[in-house]
Design an enzyme around this catalytic site. Structure first.
Site, PDB file in Angstrom:
ATOM      1  N   HIS A  36     -14.218   8.142   1.241  1.00 44.94           N
ATOM      2  CA  HIS A  36     -14.348   8.093   0.219  1.00 44.94           C
ATOM      3  C   HIS A  36     -15.518   8.160  -0.388  1.00 44.94           C
ATOM      4  O   HIS A  36     -15.384   8.186  -1.581  1.00 44.94           O
ATOM      5  CB  HIS A  36     -13.450   6.594  -0.020  1.00 44.94           C
TER       6      HIS A  36
ATOM      7  N   LYS B  54      -3.678  -2.608   3.211  1.00 44.05           N
ATOM      8  CA  LYS B  54      -3.576  -4.118   3.506  1.00 44.05           C
ATOM      9  C   LYS B  54      -4.136  -4.689   2.840  1.00 44.05           C
ATOM     10  O   LYS B  54      -5.867  -4.671   2.014  1.00 44.05           O
ATOM     11  CB  LYS B  54      -3.605  -4.271   4.680  1.00 44.05           C
TER      12      LYS B  54
END
Lengths: 182, 276
Positions: free
Chosen positions: A38, A103
Site C-alpha cells: 500500500h 478483518k
C-alpha cells in the site's frame, strides 16, 4: 447460511445491491496488498506512476499468504487487520477500487469515502488461513517481488466466503455492534 | 552436570515450530467446540464452525493454521546443571530458520523497525531464558501473530484502583481491540512486578493452557463472564463468544505500584513445548 454469488470485477450496480450482513461467495480475480505494498502504491500515485494493476472495479484482499506447496498455489491465506490500510485506502478508492477484503473495522474516513466512491468492504474469516487457501485456484506475483510475502499477487478465487461488513447504504456490522444493536 | 548439544536444541525448536503452527492445542480446540455448542447467534456459529474446520484441514494437510505464522516467542527453562555446547541463541534461531522453511511458513520479521526489510527466514525470534533447578531444558515455541499482539496494552495503575481497576482496564483493552485480534480470544493478564515484568507475565499467561492453575481463579471467572457480555463475538461480528478463557499471572510489586498488562491471544493461540 445462504451465500450470494459475487463475481469480480465489481460494478457500482452490484456494490449497491449488497447489504451489511449478507454472506457472499466470491469468484474471480482479487489482488493482494498489505502495508508495504500500500505504501508503494500510494507513492506511485503521488509520483504519477501507474499502479501494478488497473484499479477500475477491482477488489483488494489484505493478505500475505504462506508459500504454496504440494501443487497448491498458496499456503495459508487468511485476512490481515484492515485498519492498518485505512490511511492509504481513500486514494485507491478514488481510482476505482470497488471492494476490499480483510478483518476488523474501518475508520470513519474510509467509510465515508466508500459511500462517495461506491465501494464495499467484505470481512472474511481471520485465522482461517488453511480453510481459505483451498478457495484459491491460481496465484501469480504481479508487483514488488522484493517485498516477499508482502508482494502484490493476483489471485483467482472460487467460492471464497465473505460477509458484507460495510455497505454503501450506511450499514456497518462493526458500528452496529458498538451501538449494542447486533 | 548434563551436556546438551546445540544441534539437539536446533532440532527440537524446528520440530516445535512445525507442530505449533499446524496443530491447534487440544485445550483451545475443546474450548472452541464448547463455544460452538453454546453460541446462540447464527453468524457466530458459522464462524466458529469454519474455525474448527480450519484446524482439521491444517492438521491433516500440514498447513499453517493462519498465514500469520508470527514472530516467534521462544521461552526456555534451563536447568542449572545443564551445560550447553555451542551458541544457545544461534541454535534456537537456526531451529526457527529450519522449521519455517520446512513448514512452508511465512517470513514475517523485518530487520529494522523503521527501515523494514524482511529478514526472509523469520529470524530472529524473541527469546526468554530462565535458570531453574535440575538438569533438563524445557522449550516452549509460541508463534504470535501481530493482529492480536498489536492490541496488547499495559498500565501503571494506582494501588487504590484494586481489582476493579484491573477489570476496567482489561475490558477497555478488549473493547478497543474489537475484531482486530481475531476473537474468540485467550486473554492474558499480568499483574504486579514492574512495567516490563507485567508485560512478560501477560505473555506467560497466554502461553499457559486454558484451565491451568491460577493465583486468581475467581477474578478470571469474573473477567471471562464480563468479556463475553460485551457481545463483540467471533471476528468482532457479534455473538456470545468473545473469549475462550482468561489466564492471570502475578508477582509481588512495589508499595506504590499496581502494574497491569494485557496480552491478547487469537482463537489460534498456538504453542508447543518440548523437553530435552
Amino acid at each position: 447460511m445462504e451465500f450470494k454469488v459475487l463475481k469480480t470485477p465489481l460494478t457500482t450496480e452490484v456494490v449497491r445491491s449488497l447489504r451489511a450482513g449478507d454472506f457472499v461467495a466470491l469468484y474471480g480475480v482479487v489482488y493482494t496488498a498489505r502495508d508495504a505494498a500500500h505504501r508503494r502504491m500510494v507513492q506511485a500515485i503521488a509520483s504519477g506512476e501507474p499502479l501494478p494493476f488497473d484499479p477500475a472495479g477491482q477488489v483488494i484482499y489484505y493478505t500475505g499468504p504462506c508459500p504454496g506447496f504440494n501443487h497448491h498455489p498458496v499456503g495459508s491465506c487468511g485476512p490481515t487487520t484492515s485498519g492498518r490500510m485505512d490511511g492509504y485506502t481513500v486514494e485507491l478508492l478514488k481510482l476505482g477500487i470497488k471492494g476490499m477484503i480483510g478483518k476488523g473495522e474501518r475508520s470513519a474516513e474510509v467509510r465515508a469515502a466508500m459511500q462517495e466512491c461506491q465501494a464495499v468492504y467484505l470481512a472474511t474469516i481471520g485465522g482461517a488461513g488453511a480453510y481459505l487457501s483451498r478457495k484459491v485456484l491460481r496465484a501469480e506475483i504481479v508487483a514488488y517481488p522484493d517485498l516477499g510475502p508482502e508482494a502484490v499477487m493476483k489471485l483467482e478465487v472460487a467460492d471464497f466466503p465473505c460477509i458484507v461488513a460495510t455497505d454503501v447504504h450506511g450499514g456497518n456490522l462493526y458500528r452496529d455492534q458498538d451501538k449494542g444493536a447486533i | 552436570m548434563r551436556i546438551i548439544q546445540a544441534e539437539d536444541i536446533t532440532r527440537a525448536v524446528a520440530t516445535a515450530v512445525i507442530e505449533a503452527n499446524t496443530v491447534l492445542p487440544p485445550d483451545i480446540c475443546q474450548a472452541l467446540k464448547q463455544a460452538y455448542e453454546k453460541e446462540r447467534m447464527p453468524r457466530a456459529r458459522y464462524l466458529l464452525q469454519v474455525l474448527l474446520e480450519n484446524a482439521e484441514i491444517a492438521k491433516k494437510e500440514g498447513l499453517a493454521l493462519c498465514q500469520d505464522t508470527g514472530m516467534t516467542v521462544v521461552d526456555i527453562m534451563i536447568g542449572q546443571e545443564v551445560h550447553i555446547t555451542g551458541d544457545l541463541r544461534e541454535a534456537v534461531n537456526e531451529g526457527i530458520r529450519v522449521g519455517y522453511h520446512q513448514g512452508h511458513f511465512r517470513a514475517s520479521v523485518v530487520k529494522d523497525p523503521l527501515i523494514r526489510v524482511n529478514t526472509g527466514d523469520n529470524t530472529p525470534c524473541i527469546m526468554h531464558t530462565e535458570i531453574v533447578p535440575g538438569d533438563k531444558m524445557r522449550i516452549t515455541v509460541f508463534p504470535k501473530g501481530a493482529g492480536s499482539e498489536n492490541m496488547a496494552r499495559a498500565a501503571m495503575l494506582k494501588p487504590g484502583a484494586g481489582e476493579q481497576g484491573i477489570i476496567d482496564f482489561v475490558l477497555e483493552t478488549v473493547e478497543i481491540a474489537g475484531g482486530n485480534p481475531c476473537p474468540p480470544l485467550v486473554v492474558g493478564v499480568g499483574i504486579g512486578g514492574n512495567m516490563e515484568l507485567a508485560c512478560y507475565l501477560a505473555k506467560k499467561a497466554i502461553m499457559k493452557p486454558l484451565g491451568a492453575s491460577s493465583p486468581y481463579p475467581e477474578l478470571q471467572r469474573k473477567l471471562l463472564e464480563s468479556i463475553n457480555k460485551t457481545g463483540i463475538g467471533p471476528q468482532g461480528l457479534g455473538g456470545d463468544t468473545t473469549a475462550l478463557g482468561v489466564n492471570i499471572e502475578s508477582y509481588p510489586t512495589h508499595i506504590a505500584s499496581l502494574p497491569v498488562a494485557v496480552n491478547l491471544g487469537c482463537h489460534s493461540t498456538r504453542r508447543c513445548t518440548l523437553e530435552l
